[in-house]
Every structure is written in structure tokens, then in C-alpha cells.
Enzyme design. Structure first.
Site, PDB file in Angstrom:
ATOM      1  CE  LYS A  33     -32.824  27.316  22.188  1.00  0.00           C
ATOM      2  NZ  LYS A  33     -33.974  27.759  22.977  1.00  0.00           N
ATOM      3  CB  THR A  34     -31.513  22.223  19.735  1.00  0.00           C
ATOM      4  OG1 THR A  34     -32.679  22.978  20.016  1.00  0.00           O
ATOM      5  CG2 THR A  34     -31.571  20.894  20.444  1.00  0.00           C
ATOM      6  CG  ASP A 215     -32.703  25.513  25.942  1.00  0.00           C
ATOM      7  OD1 ASP A 215     -32.362  26.635  25.513  1.00  0.00           O
ATOM      8  OD2 ASP A 215     -33.313  24.681  25.254  1.00  0.00           O
ATOM      9  CD  GLU A 216     -36.731  27.665  25.295  1.00  0.00           C
ATOM     10  OE1 GLU A 216     -36.710  28.925  25.198  1.00  0.00           O
ATOM     11  OE2 GLU A 216     -37.037  26.927  24.359  1.00  0.00           O
ATOM     12  CD  GLN A 246     -37.927  32.087  20.444  1.00  0.00           C
ATOM     13  OE1 GLN A 246     -38.529  31.030  20.438  1.00  0.00           O
ATOM     14  NE2 GLN A 246     -36.718  32.218  19.922  1.00  0.00           N
ATOM     15  NE  ARG A 593     -41.562  28.686  17.190  1.00  0.00           N
ATOM     16  CZ  ARG A 593     -40.306  28.680  17.586  1.00  0.00           C
ATOM     17  NH1 ARG A 593     -39.683  27.542  17.800  1.00  0.00           N
ATOM     18  NH2 ARG A 593     -39.641  29.808  17.727  1.00  0.00           N
TER      19      ARG A 593
END
Length: 747
Positions: A33-34, A215-216, A246, A593
Site C-alpha cells: 500500500k505504501t 491513508d488508513e 485493520q 506484522r
DNA sequence: ACCTTTCTAGTTTTT
DNA sequence: CTAGAAAGGT
């Protein structure tokens, strides 16, 4: 640029090359995503869009920094705005402070400041903070602000007696903040959202920020949603990225509905799904999927990876948290032997307090570690004092800051004097600094008190002359001239002084990094520090953090401790299905993670508030297949370690009293516990823990702090609770919830 | 006014 | 248990 696109998957390319109009990127964990965001910004600039016209909103400052660096690596012109919602708000509110009816140098109140202010406000309207606890009030107020609800609207909604009182407190609190020239965290967002209702200003900002990325997005609250919407109202160039699975900030107002309803809000939106995972082994991914599948409210996503298989995920059981901590050091050391570096390992837990036993064990094992807790430093007393001084320099109306430092070091200005000054300020309606500068006009003050206050005001006035110096310089002179330095240097505990030196360092760092350093901006920056900002990837040490702080990070090896009922899921989240699902997502975030190695662990008993309680495994473990179960078959058993207490207190030491010895024994590894006993109901077949069993069986002898000795008659459990029926020697027969009952297991 | 002692109440996650 | 607030003594 084409070359760069070539390295992306088809889905990633779609997201990157989309230019105008709304775009939603649903990105599973580890799906790049980043990468997509940074490439997309680069692509926009490459297409001739000026960096100045691009705004990217991230979740933490850390994420913003990283993104800035990654975009800089493309060697394109700079100048995009990349920051968090809160720092964007702080900046814009400063820029447009007149329109927002704020002083240019407003203070930003953190938790403690807020509590102090709401306490003052409560007293001011003659309510008792006892009956209206500041923390509780702030929760309510915060919820209101997140929903853009004014005190009046709140009062109209909550017509019950208490609701009316809370509305009054809310209103008085806002008045207090206004008078102090201060905003709290929620105000930053709320004021910006309200400011964006002004069409003139909104048009201006729409013109400035022609491309907006958030984002998020799954963790935006209503207020942030309105900000995003307002910023893109004219051009609709809004790109939201995130993952509903998330979403872990519902408790602070985040509305998962924002991302789920994006398509309704923007019917013409292009939707891109990133489902290929480039981070984790199939084992990790499979475990994550097994877990999250149990959530009902979600968009089904199929995660897949083409990475080669790794080792199985593990589940480890321990006697108590100390045992678990040593299990951790063992595991970390064994990974080190397998050629992983310590910086590639991380340990996650649900609540901050769980880090203590871990730290102790890590120190003993001499494993380097960092606790990722950025805010902690700024909450220390001496640092808060220093910051209060600095805040006062640019905002003399800040009562909270003034109250904090006017008598530190002691200058003979006590509560009575402070009270009289504030009373006078409130009744006369004058600014606090006006009163301080004309202290003789406060009739109630004694002469001696006036002299002392004048001396204090002189110190502040003197310091104010140097505000155009580098911030490091300002901090240093403030430290000296206020007498804080002599005070802390006289202390035989050197930590406070060292911490202030650390603060000076941080100011110097800021001077270096900033293009136009100012005290105001520095204060704003440190007020908005988040825990995850403290993560240092280069440190060469194991990282310890809460599951929340872990969001957005990845590590080759991950250990999640305390996977127990009441912890994950947390006891305060058990009462609703929604919050339970959020807890599941939190564990999902933790699991995803991990790149290669993943271990979950739990302890059979855990010390809570001085008392050691029997725990229950997390029910989340129940649905997980394929976990490699590791029982701690007393690997730490060491009879030599059994000191004189062992025999003397043997019957007791099996019980809670054990923990009373613990804090004192630094060198002795805490004495442990005999042979492992098959205390679980079905230990024999728990290689994959398929049920949430407890460490009790019928007929077990137990001791209850109130009821004394008794025997377990039966055990039953539903999803949330585990009940035991116990026949006590006193004759009483009780049904107890294991979650609450402080039971000791006896032989 | 300030220090010490006592007590009480609060214990998730964070910008 | 621990931090913070109230109370009481100097």
C-alpha cells in the site's frame, strides 16, 4: 516512470495511474500500500501536477516522514504536504487563526492538561469533580467533538439530569479552553472541520490541495471524514486507502462505516483491491485469515501470497508472566542463533503495563531492546514543567501551564495566591497576562505575595525577549533562568536533569531539521508526537510495543504475548459484538506484522493489581488450526534456586503471595513452580488448541481470598465467560466468574 | 505556605 | 499496586 510502473502488479498499476476522480484502494496487509501511495504521488508529479497541489494525510508522523523520504527518492520536485490529520489541522488553524477566532500561538493540550482544565471548569460551575470525574467527562466530550456535536446539541439529546450537567461541563470546559487560548486534540479536528464549512476558505484550500490522499481511511472518525470530504468537495480528487480488517480505533470514534460506504459517497469511485501479500509466509497469512474469517461485519477479501512456505506459527504456554518473559528471551536468543538480528524482532502486547516483566527479563538476558512509546518522554514531570514554561512564553493566557510552573521551583506562591489571581481573572474578565502584569490591581492579594508574583513575571518577561533565538537556545536559557536547572541538579536522582538535556537535544534536532524554526512550531510538533513515532528501525534492538502501535510496521519475527481472555480480547471490550470484532482485528493486525516467524504466547496466571489471577486462554485461539503448541514443561525449573522461602512458605508460594517477593529479587530468577501439572482439562490433545480450556478441573482444591478453601464442583463457559461452581468449606456454594474471582490453585 | 502522611480511586488501546 | 488528591501538622 514506465520503468517504475513495470515493477508493480497490475492492480497496483491501476491505483498508481488513476489521476482524476475518487479512488478507493482496499489494501490487505503487506500488499504494498505504501508503495502504491508513494508511486502514485510520484506519478502525479510526473504528469505535471505541482507538488504543492498534493496533500497526503497519514496516520502517524513517522509514516509521514517515511513517505516523504520515499517520494524524495524519486528525485522529483518536492513541496507536497505530507502530514497527519492533527498536524494538518494545527497548521491550517494557525494559518487561518483569525478566521477560526483563535490566537496565533494557541496551546495544544494533552491528556493531563485536559484533565486539569476540565477539573477547573467543573469546579467553576460548582459541580464536584468527585461526582463528575474529569476522565469520564473528557470521554464524553471527546465523543461529542468527534461527532461535531456542540454542548447545546448534546444538551438537547441528553435530557436526563446527568446529561444536562455534563453538557454544562462541556460548555464550561470549552469556555475554559478559549480563555486559556488552548485547543485539545479533538478541537484541532473539530475546528478544522467547522472551518471548512466556510465556502470561501474551503474553495481556497480546494484550490491549493488539488489531489488529496488519505491513508488508513478505515480509522477516520466522523470529523476526519468531514475534513476529507470538505478538502475534496470541488475537485473530488480524493484517494482513500485502507483495510476494513485493520480498523482498530473504534473506541476513539473511528467509524469503519466511512470506508465501507465510500462507494455510496462517491458512486463514480474507482475501486482497486490489493490482495496479494508480499510480506508474510503462507503460514502466517493462513493463520491471519482463519482468525479474521470469524468476523461477520467485513468485506470478504482473499489474501494470497506466492512467497515460499516458512515455519509453522507457534503457540506457547507459560506458568505466569515472568515465565512468559523468560520464554520470550529464550525465543529471541534462539532466533538470534538462527541469524536473525535483534532489530528484526518485535514483541507486541495489549496494554502498556505488560512491558515491565519483559524489560526485566531482557535486561537480565542483556538483549538490547527499545520500547516504542514516544509520548512517555513528554509525560515526565520535569519535561512537562519545562514545556509548560515554554508554552507560557508564547501564550500567557495558558492557565494550566501557569498553574503548573508558577511555584516550581518553590517561590512561595501557594494555592491561595493562585486561586485569588484566577478568581480575579474570572470575575474581571481580563486576560490572565494583563492581571499578572498589573498584579497590584488584585485587591485580595497580600503585599508579600505580590512581590513574589512580580518576581516570577519578571522572569517570564525576561525570557520573552529572546524568542527569536534558536529553539535550543530558548530551552536552555529557560532551564537556567527559571531556576529549574539548579533545582534538578540538586536532586540526587540524576534522571530528571538528564531528561531535560534530552529535551534540549530534541530542540537542537528540530532547529536543524526545520526550515524556519520557531518555538511555536516546535511546541506544536512535540504536542502531536505519537507512540509509534519513537520506533527506530536502525537501533539494532528488539522492539516492544502495544498492538496498536504496531500498525503499519513489519518484522521478520513477531511475538504476541498475553493472548488471554480479558486481555485479547480486552475485558472492557467483551460486552458488544462490535468491540469484540475490533479486538479480533487488533490481533489480526499483530499477526500480519510478521514476515517469517510468529509466536503467540499466554500465561496460566498473571498478576493483575498485586494479585495473581488464573487466566483463560483467549477464545480467539479456538478457531485457529495448525498452531505448533509449545508447552513450557518447566524449562526454568531450578531447584537450586529455591531459597529459604521455598520450604517456609511452600503452601503459600503456590499462591498469590508469591508475587510479594518478586520485586525485591533482582538476581534470583523468581522461584518457580515445581512440576507442571496437567491442570488443563484436555492437555493431552491440545497440540492445536481447538478449545479455550482453563487451568482448572473438577475437584480441584482452590482458595478464594474471601470465601477461603473450597473445591471445584463444575466448570462451564460460554464465549465470554467461564464460570466455576465451588463448594467452600464454610458451607457456601458459589458460582464464580473466573475472570473476576481471585482463585489460587492448591495441590 | 509547605511538607508529610493518609486515603482513595482508578486502572485499554492514542492523536 | 500506584498515582494523585485530600487532610493534617509544622
Amino acid at each position: 516512470m514506465d520503468e517504475l510502473l513495470a515493477k508493480l502488479t497490475a492492480a497496483q498499476q491501476q491505483a498508481v495511474t488513476h489521476i482524476d476522480g475518487p479512488l478507493l484502494v482496499l489494501a490487505g496487509p503487506g500488499s504494498g500500500k505504501t508503495r502504491v501511495i508513494t508511486h502514485r504521488v510520484a506519478h502525479l508529479i510526473h504528469q505535471g501536477i505541482r507538488p504543492y497541489n498534493i496533500l497526503a494525510i497519514t496516520f502517524t508522523n513517522k509514516a509521514a516522514d517515511e513517505m516523504r523520504q520515499r517520494i524524495a527518492a524519486f528525485n522529483l520536485p518536492r513541496g507536497s504536504t505530507i502530514c497527519t490529520f492533527h498536524s494538518l489541522a494545527a497548521r491550517l488553524l494557525r494559518e487561518f487563526h483569525e478566521k477560526a477566532d483563535l490566537p496565533a500561538d494557541f496551546s495544544i493540550y494533552d491528556d493531563a492538561d485536559q484533565r486539569s482544565a476540565v477539573r477547573d471548569a467543573t469546579k467553576k460551575i460548582e459541580l464536584d469533580p468527585q461526582n463528575f470525574p474529569p476522565a469520564q467527562m473528557l470521554n464524553q466530550i471527546s465523543a461529542c467533538k468527534n461527532d461535531l456535536e456542540s454542548p447545546e446539541q448534546f444538551a438537547a439529546r441528553r435530557t436526563d439530569f446527568r446529561g444536562q450537567k455534563i453538557a454544562l461541563i462541556y460548555s464550561a470546559y470549552q469556555k475554559q479552553l478559549k480563555q486559556n487560548g488552548a485547543l485539545d486534540f479533538d478541537d484541532l479536528l473539530m475546528k478544522l472541520a467547522l472551518l471548512l464549512r466556510d465556502s470561501e476558505l474551503r474553495d481556497l484550500l480546494n484550490q491549493r490541495f488539488r489531489y488529496v490522499l488519505v491513508d488508513e481511511y478505515q480509522d477516520t472518525n466522523h470529523c476526519q471524514y468531514q475534513i476529507a470530504r470538505g478538502l475534496a468537495l470541488n475537485h473530488r480528487n480524493l484517494c482513500a486507502t485502507g483495510d476494513p480488517d485493520q480498523s482498530i480505533y473504534g473506541w476513539r470514534g473511528a467509524d469503519i462505516g466511512n470506508i465501507l460506504a465510500f462507494e455510496q459517497d462517491y458512486p463514480d469511485a474507482k475501486i482497486v483491491r490489493l490482495e496479494e501479500n508480499f510480506r508474510s509466509t503462507p503460514q502466517v497469512l493462513d493463520l491471519a485469515d482463519q482468525l479474521i474469517r470469524a468476523n461477520k461485519k467485513r468485506k470478504i477479501k482473499k489474501l494470497f501470497t506466492s512467497l515460499p512456505p516458512g515455519s509453522p506459527c507457534e503457540l506457547a504456554e507459560f506458568e505466569d508472566e515472568y515465565d512468559e518473559a523468560r520464554g520470550m528471551t529464550d525465543w529471541l536468543q534462539s532466533l538470534k542463533e538462527q541469524n536473525l538480528e535483534y532489530r528484526q524482532m518485535a514483541v507486541f502486547y495489549r496494554v502498556n503495563s505488560m512491558s515491565r516483566p519483559l524489560e526485566e527479563a531482557l535486561r537480565r538476558a542483556t538483549i538490547p531492546y527499545q520500547i516504542v512509546r514516544g509520548v512517555e518522554f513528554f509525560q515526565r514531570k520535569e519535561i512537562k514543567d519545562m514545556i509548560a514554561y515554554l508554552r507560557l512564553l508564547i501564550n500567557l493566557s495558558d492557565q494550566v501551564a501557569l498553574k503548573r510552573v508558577i511555584n516550581r521551583p518553590t517561590r512561595g506562591i501557594g494555592q491561595t495566591t493562585i486561586g485569588r489571581i484566577f478568581d480575579h481573572a474570572n470575575s474581571s474578565g481580563k486576560d490572565l497576562w494583563q492581571i499578572l502584569n498589573n498584579i497590584d490591581q488584585v485587591p485580595t492579594l497580600a503585599n508579600a505575595a505580590r512581590t513574589r508574583v512580580k518576581k516570577f513575571v519578571a522572569i517570564i518577561a525576561d525570557l520573552q525577549k529572546n524568542l527569536n533565538q534558536p529553539v535550543r537556545q530558548i530551552v536552555q536559557t529557560t532551564y537556567k533562568k527559571t531556576g529549574m536547572e539548579s533545582l534538578l541538579k540538586a536532586d540526587k536522582n540524576e534522571d530528571p536533569h538528564d531528561n531535560v538535556c534530552e529535551l534540549v537535544n530534541s530542540a537542537a534536532q528540530y532547529d536543524n531539521d526545520s526550515e524556519a524554526p520557531s518555538l511555536a512550531e516546535y511546541l506544536q510538533q512535540i504536542a502531536l508526537v505519537s507512540d509509534s513515532d519513537a520506533y527506530d528501525a536502525e537501533s539494532g534492538s528488539v522492539s516492544l510495543m502495544t498492538l496498536h502501535a504496531a500498525k503499519g510496521l513489519e518484522f521478520p519475527a513477531v511475538l504476541i504475548i498475553g493472548v488471554e481472555h480479558g486481555l485479547i480480547p480486552h475485558a472492557r471490550s467483551l460486552d458488544s459484538e462490535d468491540s469484540l470484532e475490533e479486538e479480533r482485528r487488533l490481533l489480526f493486525v499483530g499477526i500480519t506484522r510478521a514476515q517469517q516467524k510468529l509466536r503467540l504466547s499466554f500465561a496460566r496466571r498473571r498478576t493483575n493489581q498485586g494479585a495473581s489471577l488464573t487466566t483463560i486462554r483467549s477464545e480467539f485461539l479456538r478457531t485457529l488450526q495448525g498452531l505448533d503448541f509449545q508447552q513450557s514443561l518447566s524449562p526454568y525449573e531450578d531447584f537450586n534456586d529455591a531459597d529459604e522461602f521455598q520450604d517456609e512458605f511452600q503452601p503459600i508460594r503456590r499462591n498469590n503471595y508469591q508475587s510479594h517477593h518478586r520485586p525485591h529479587q533482582w538476581n534470583n530468577s523468581p522461584k518457580k513452580s515445581k512440576k507442571r501439572r496437567p491442570t488443563s482439562i484436555d492437555d493431552s490433545q491440545t497440540s492445536t488448541s481447538t478449545r479455550s480450556d482453563i487451568n482448572l478441573q473438577p475437584n480441584q482444591l482452590v482458595r478464594h481470598p474471601k470465601f477461603g478453601l473450597g473445591r471445584v464442583k463444575s466448570i462451564s463457559s460460554d464465549r465470554e465467560h467461564c464460570f466455576v461452581v465451588i463448594q467452600f468449606n464454610t458451607g457456601a456454594r458459589k458460582t464464580l466468574d473466573l475472570q473476576y474471582a481471585k482463585l489460587d490453585i492448591l495441590d
